[in-house]
Write an enzyme that holds these catalytic residues in place. Structure first.
Site, PDB file in Angstrom:
ATOM      1  N   SER A  63       0.794  -1.239   0.000  1.00  0.00           N
ATOM      2  CA  SER A  63       0.000   0.000   0.000  1.00  0.00           C
ATOM      3  C   SER A  63       0.822   1.283   0.000  1.00  0.00           C
ATOM      4  O   SER A  63       0.260   2.369  -0.187  1.00  0.00           O
ATOM      5  CB  SER A  63      -0.946   0.018   1.200  1.00  0.00           C
ATOM      6  OG  SER A  63      -1.996  -0.873   0.967  1.00  0.00           O
ATOM      7  N   LYS A  66       0.417   3.336  -2.994  1.00  0.00           N
ATOM      8  CA  LYS A  66      -0.751   4.200  -3.151  1.00  0.00           C
ATOM      9  C   LYS A  66      -0.383   5.686  -3.067  1.00  0.00           C
ATOM     10  O   LYS A  66      -1.100   6.551  -3.575  1.00  0.00           O
ATOM     11  CB  LYS A  66      -1.805   3.864  -2.076  1.00  0.00           C
ATOM     12  CG  LYS A  66      -2.368   2.441  -2.196  1.00  0.00           C
ATOM     13  CD  LYS A  66      -3.198   2.063  -0.974  1.00  0.00           C
ATOM     14  CE  LYS A  66      -3.766   0.660  -1.066  1.00  0.00           C
ATOM     15  NZ  LYS A  66      -4.449   0.240   0.179  1.00  0.00           N
ATOM     16  N   TYR A 191      -3.617  -2.492 -10.331  1.00  0.00           N
ATOM     17  CA  TYR A 191      -3.446  -2.108  -8.919  1.00  0.00           C
ATOM     18  C   TYR A 191      -2.560  -3.131  -8.186  1.00  0.00           C
ATOM     19  O   TYR A 191      -1.618  -2.758  -7.477  1.00  0.00           O
ATOM     20  CB  TYR A 191      -4.846  -1.999  -8.278  1.00  0.00           C
ATOM     21  CG  TYR A 191      -4.871  -2.059  -6.775  1.00  0.00           C
ATOM     22  CD1 TYR A 191      -4.548  -0.950  -5.994  1.00  0.00           C
ATOM     23  CD2 TYR A 191      -5.222  -3.241  -6.112  1.00  0.00           C
ATOM     24  CE1 TYR A 191      -4.570  -1.021  -4.611  1.00  0.00           C
ATOM     25  CE2 TYR A 191      -5.253  -3.314  -4.730  1.00  0.00           C
ATOM     26  CZ  TYR A 191      -4.929  -2.211  -3.984  1.00  0.00           C
ATOM     27  OH  TYR A 191      -4.944  -2.278  -2.610  1.00  0.00           O
ATOM     28  N   TYR A 243      -4.773   3.530   8.063  1.00  0.00           N
ATOM     29  CA  TYR A 243      -6.149   3.010   8.153  1.00  0.00           C
ATOM     30  C   TYR A 243      -6.769   3.329   9.518  1.00  0.00           C
ATOM     31  O   TYR A 243      -6.633   4.449   9.985  1.00  0.00           O
ATOM     32  CB  TYR A 243      -6.185   1.498   7.859  1.00  0.00           C
ATOM     33  CG  TYR A 243      -5.315   1.142   6.703  1.00  0.00           C
ATOM     34  CD1 TYR A 243      -5.634   1.584   5.427  1.00  0.00           C
ATOM     35  CD2 TYR A 243      -4.149   0.416   6.876  1.00  0.00           C
ATOM     36  CE1 TYR A 243      -4.832   1.285   4.348  1.00  0.00           C
ATOM     37  CE2 TYR A 243      -3.331   0.119   5.803  1.00  0.00           C
ATOM     38  CZ  TYR A 243      -3.676   0.550   4.545  1.00  0.00           C
ATOM     39  OH  TYR A 243      -2.871   0.268   3.484  1.00  0.00           O
ATOM     40  N   VAL A 261       1.171  -3.815   3.755  1.00  0.00           N
ATOM     41  CA  VAL A 261       1.134  -5.127   4.421  1.00  0.00           C
ATOM     42  C   VAL A 261       2.385  -5.975   4.169  1.00  0.00           C
ATOM     43  O   VAL A 261       2.520  -7.052   4.734  1.00  0.00           O
ATOM     44  CB  VAL A 261      -0.122  -5.981   4.075  1.00  0.00           C
ATOM     45  CG1 VAL A 261      -1.369  -5.406   4.701  1.00  0.00           C
ATOM     46  CG2 VAL A 261      -0.261  -6.175   2.586  1.00  0.00           C
TER      47      VAL A 261
HETATM   48  N1  GLN Z   1      -2.328  -5.101  -2.176  1.00  0.00           N
HETATM   49  C1  GLN Z   1      -2.855  -5.115  -0.844  1.00  0.00           C
HETATM   50  C2  GLN Z   1      -4.352  -5.364  -0.903  1.00  0.00           C
HETATM   51  O1  GLN Z   1      -4.947  -4.942  -1.847  1.00  0.00           O
HETATM   52  C3  GLN Z   1      -2.549  -3.798  -0.196  1.00  0.00           C
HETATM   53  C4  GLN Z   1      -3.043  -3.734   1.218  1.00  0.00           C
HETATM   54  C5  GLN Z   1      -2.110  -3.041   2.147  1.00  0.00           C
HETATM   55  O2  GLN Z   1      -0.900  -2.967   1.957  1.00  0.00           O
HETATM   56  N2  GLN Z   1      -2.668  -2.581   3.240  1.00  0.00           N
HETATM   57  O3  GLN Z   1      -4.931  -6.013  -0.064  1.00  0.00           O
END
Ligand code: GLN
Length: 307
Positions: A63, A66, A191, A243, A261
């Site tokens: 993430s 992003k 993505y 989050y 993650v």
């Molecule tokens: N690619 C992961 C997902 O879509 C990204 C989630 C994350 O890093 N929090 O679940």
């Protein structure tokens, strides 16, 4: 300030914590990563780098990517972007479907999965094709990090798609509300590909330096995004970057930062430095357990935070 000595101290203190938390296992390719690993890098305005641990070891940035896609989309669409994606903390897990339903398919912010998938969709609309979109994202991250050979890991991306029902659901739900413009499967795959970019803490810290310096890379002098837009990106990182643990992270660490993650966290100290940390075991919110603690120790020991 002797940043190297501070990092060395943190490295020692963090060792017992590496046993705690849990490596992400909902993406099978990530579940194989050994838990007890740690790396941290600080990059200053003049390019001076301080590192500790496995700072050359690549990990899945997930993430954290992003932030790069949000930067690209904000540069292209400006305030138009907020018609599709909000900027409020979600107070919900990163892959929650519930809120998206009762808020009519408009994701709360660009860092929860729905928001990031909508951002990827907006980039695909702009660049007209998936291949080109991924190429633009990759080249942007290559340029920011100073490593022209950065790539993504197709094994991780495919592994995500294999278990991607929830993310596909988020995209379909947005489409049902008219907030999605391209083919769902291909867009979610794009993505997943940008989430599977692999970097080490030295590259990641370098790549975030422009956000600490008003959108302009202090080393190359290149402006990647305007100062007012940098303010917005950093604000959204502070309020939404972790989050439903974003408040707690701001409380303990006090820096705009984004987690993934894969166990990475990239943070910025405006006007001073960028920091990347990696340790793959996560807390219950899906953020690196040891990484969060290490950043808390860093801001406490150095006194550098935005507060
Ligand atoms: N690619 C992961 C997902 O879509 C990204 C989630 C994350 O890093 N929090 O679940």
């Amino acid at each position: 300030m002797d940043y190297q000595a501070i990092l060395d101290e943190i490295y020692e203190e963090i060792q017992p914590e590496l046993k705690r938390g849990k490596v992400a296992d909902y993406i099978p390719a990530l579940a194989e990563v050994a838990q007890e690993q740690f790396a941290m890098t600080v990059t200053l305005e003049d390019g001076t780098v301080y590192s500790v641990g496995d700072a050359k070891k690549k990990f899945s940035i997930q993430s954290i990517s992003k932030v790069f896609t949000f930067t690209l989309a904000l540069d292209i669409y400006s305030t138009e972007l907020y018609k599709r994606v909000g900027v409020e903390p979600s107070g919900n897990p990163f892959n929650s479907l519930v809120q998206l339903e009762y808020e009519n398919g408009i994701p709360r912010n660009p860092f929860i999965n729905a928001g990031a998938i909508a951002i990827t969709d907006s980039l695909v609309s702009h660049y007209k094709d998936h291949y080109k979109t991924l190429e633009v994202i990759m080249n942007f991250v290559r340029e920011l990090s100073g490593n022209p050979s950065l790539s993504f890991d197709p094994e991780v991306a495919n592994s995500e798609m294999e278990y991607g029902d929830r993310n596909l659901s988020l995209a379909h739900l947005m489409k049902s509300f008219g907030n999605f413009e391209n083919d769902v499967t291909n867009t979610v795959m794009t993505y997943f590909k940008h989430c599977s970019i692999t970097m080490n803490t030295e590259e990641l810290s370098r790549a975030f330096l422009f956000l600490a310096f008003a959108g302009k890379d202090p080393i190359s002098g290149r402006e990647f995004i305007t100062c007012p837009k940098t303010k917005r990106i950093n604000a959204v990182m502070l309020t939404c970057g972790h989050y439903d643990a974003s408040g707690e992270f701001a409380f303990h660490v006090g820096l705009p930062a984004k987690s993934g993650v894969g166990g990475g966290i990239a943070a910025v100290v405006p006007g001073k430095m960028s920091i990347a940390v990696w340790s793959p075991a996560l807390n219950r919110y899906g953020n690196s357990h040891a990484g969060t603690l290490a950043l808390e120790k860093f801001t406490t020991k150095t006194g550098v935070s935005i507060f």
